[in-house]
Design a protein around this motif. Structure first.
Motif, short mmCIF file in Angstrom:
data_model
loop_
_atom_site.label_atom_id
_atom_site.label_comp_id
_atom_site.label_asym_id
_atom_site.label_seq_id
_atom_site.Cartn_x
_atom_site.Cartn_y
_atom_site.Cartn_z
N GLU A 135 0.83 -1.22 0.00
CA GLU A 135 0.00 0.00 0.00
C GLU A 135 0.86 1.26 0.00
N ARG A 136 2.04 1.18 0.62
CA ARG A 136 2.89 2.35 0.79
C ARG A 136 4.17 2.28 -0.05
N ARG A 137 4.14 1.52 -1.13
CA ARG A 137 5.38 1.27 -1.87
C ARG A 137 6.00 2.52 -2.48
N LYS A 138 5.20 3.57 -2.70
CA LYS A 138 5.75 4.82 -3.27
C LYS A 138 6.04 5.87 -2.20
N GLN A 139 5.83 5.49 -0.96
CA GLN A 139 6.01 6.43 0.15
C GLN A 139 7.45 6.36 0.65
N ALA A 140 8.02 7.49 1.09
CA ALA A 140 9.38 7.51 1.63
C ALA A 140 9.45 6.70 2.92
N GLY A 141 10.52 5.92 3.06
CA GLY A 141 10.68 5.07 4.22
C GLY A 141 10.64 5.83 5.53
N GLY A 142 11.19 7.04 5.53
CA GLY A 142 11.25 7.84 6.75
C GLY A 142 9.90 8.32 7.24
N THR A 143 8.86 8.23 6.40
CA THR A 143 7.53 8.70 6.82
C THR A 143 6.66 7.55 7.37
N LEU A 144 7.19 6.34 7.39
CA LEU A 144 6.44 5.20 7.89
C LEU A 144 6.42 5.20 9.42
N SER A 145 5.43 4.52 9.99
CA SER A 145 5.40 4.32 11.45
C SER A 145 6.53 3.37 11.85
N GLY A 146 6.78 3.27 13.16
CA GLY A 146 7.84 2.38 13.64
C GLY A 146 7.60 0.93 13.23
N GLY A 147 6.35 0.47 13.35
CA GLY A 147 6.04 -0.90 12.97
C GLY A 147 6.22 -1.13 11.48
N GLU A 148 5.82 -0.15 10.67
CA GLU A 148 5.98 -0.27 9.22
C GLU A 148 7.46 -0.26 8.83
N GLN A 149 8.26 0.55 9.53
CA GLN A 149 9.70 0.56 9.25
C GLN A 149 10.33 -0.79 9.59
N GLN A 150 9.85 -1.43 10.67
CA GLN A 150 10.37 -2.75 11.02
C GLN A 150 9.99 -3.77 9.96
N MET A 151 8.75 -3.68 9.48
CA MET A 151 8.32 -4.56 8.38
C MET A 151 9.20 -4.35 7.15
N LEU A 152 9.53 -3.11 6.86
CA LEU A 152 10.37 -2.79 5.70
C LEU A 152 11.78 -3.35 5.88
N ALA A 153 12.32 -3.24 7.09
CA ALA A 153 13.67 -3.77 7.35
C ALA A 153 13.71 -5.28 7.15
N VAL A 154 12.68 -5.97 7.64
CA VAL A 154 12.63 -7.43 7.48
C VAL A 154 12.40 -7.78 6.00
#
Length: 236
Positions: free
Chosen positions: A127-146
């Motif tokens: 859903e957020r694939r075009k969004q900058a990583g720095g604007t994600l919530s903490g949980g979403e950033q963790q999902m992105l890191a994994v």
């Protein structure tokens, strides 16, 4: 045996962070490392991923001695780490961050397949694939890191404190996904302060104290071990 540490010692200058630890990870397992801050959990991860050079000892991966191998070559061999603090690229989009996870690969069809796998595990990232990583919530950033780590198609996924700073509901979600990743065939070595979640999901676990392994056993056995319960689960 997928991973074996043999009498591994690691130093930072004059400080000895790991004192001759020996441990194994079998293919298909989730293995957890638990312990207090400063116990040596992250140092163990950095030794496995090649970010720190050993003072002594050996690391074997998939039957080969990788003790002197560079970190980037370990990624190619099949070891990838999702680091403590997530370490995403905040100015890049979600899609660009995931592309970075596949930087060692040239198999474009398989990369596209793995991207679909990541989006299946983490629909929020799609859903957020075009969004900058720095604007994600903490949980979403963790999902992105994994997800970024999975894009290297690792044989062994190293997860360093995946629940750090997250709300309890998000922590449960992250651990559900870790279990699913393992059930899909990826071996996981997990460092985690949340001992309850880690031990309840792990096939086996090691307890570290001041750079030494003081206990090992199945996750379920350590969950009911009186000393572990008192020290790490808040139960006397």
């Amino acid at each position: 045996m997928l991973l074996e540490l043999q009498d591994v010692t690691l130093r930072y200058g004059r400080i000895e962070a790991l004192h001759g630890i020996t441990m194994q990870v079998e293919e298909g397992e989730i293995v957890a490392l638990i312990g207090a801050n400063g116990a040596g959990k992250t140092s163990t991860m950095r030794a496995v991923s090649g970010l720190n050079t050993l003072a002594s000892g050996k690391i074997l991966f998939d039957g080969a001695d990788i003790t002197g191998m560079r970190a980037d070559l370990r990624v190619v061999k099949g070891i990838c780490q999702s680091p403590e603090g997530r370490g995403i690229f905040p100015g890049m989009t979600v899609a660009e961050n995931l592309d970075m996870g596949a930087y060692t690969r040239r198999d474009s069809a398989a990369i596209a397949s793995d991207l679909e796998r990541v989006f299946g595990l983490f629909p929020r990232l799609q859903e957020r694939r075009k969004q900058a990583g720095g604007t994600l919530s903490g949980g979403e950033q963790q999902m992105l890191a994994v997800g970024r780590a999975l894009m290297s198609r690792p044989k062994l996924l190293l997860l360093d404190e995946p629940s750090m700073g997250l709300a309890p509901m998000v922590i449960r979600q992250i651990f559900d996904i870790i279990t699913e990743i393992n059930q899909q065939g990826t071996t996981v070595l997990l460092v985690e302060q949340n001992a309850q979640q880690a031990l309840s999901r792990a096939h086996r676990a090691y307890v570290l104290e001041t750079g030494r392994i003081v206990k090992e056993g199945s996750g379920q056995d350590l969950l009911v071990d009186p000393a572990v319960k008192e020290a790490y689960l808040g139960v006397a």
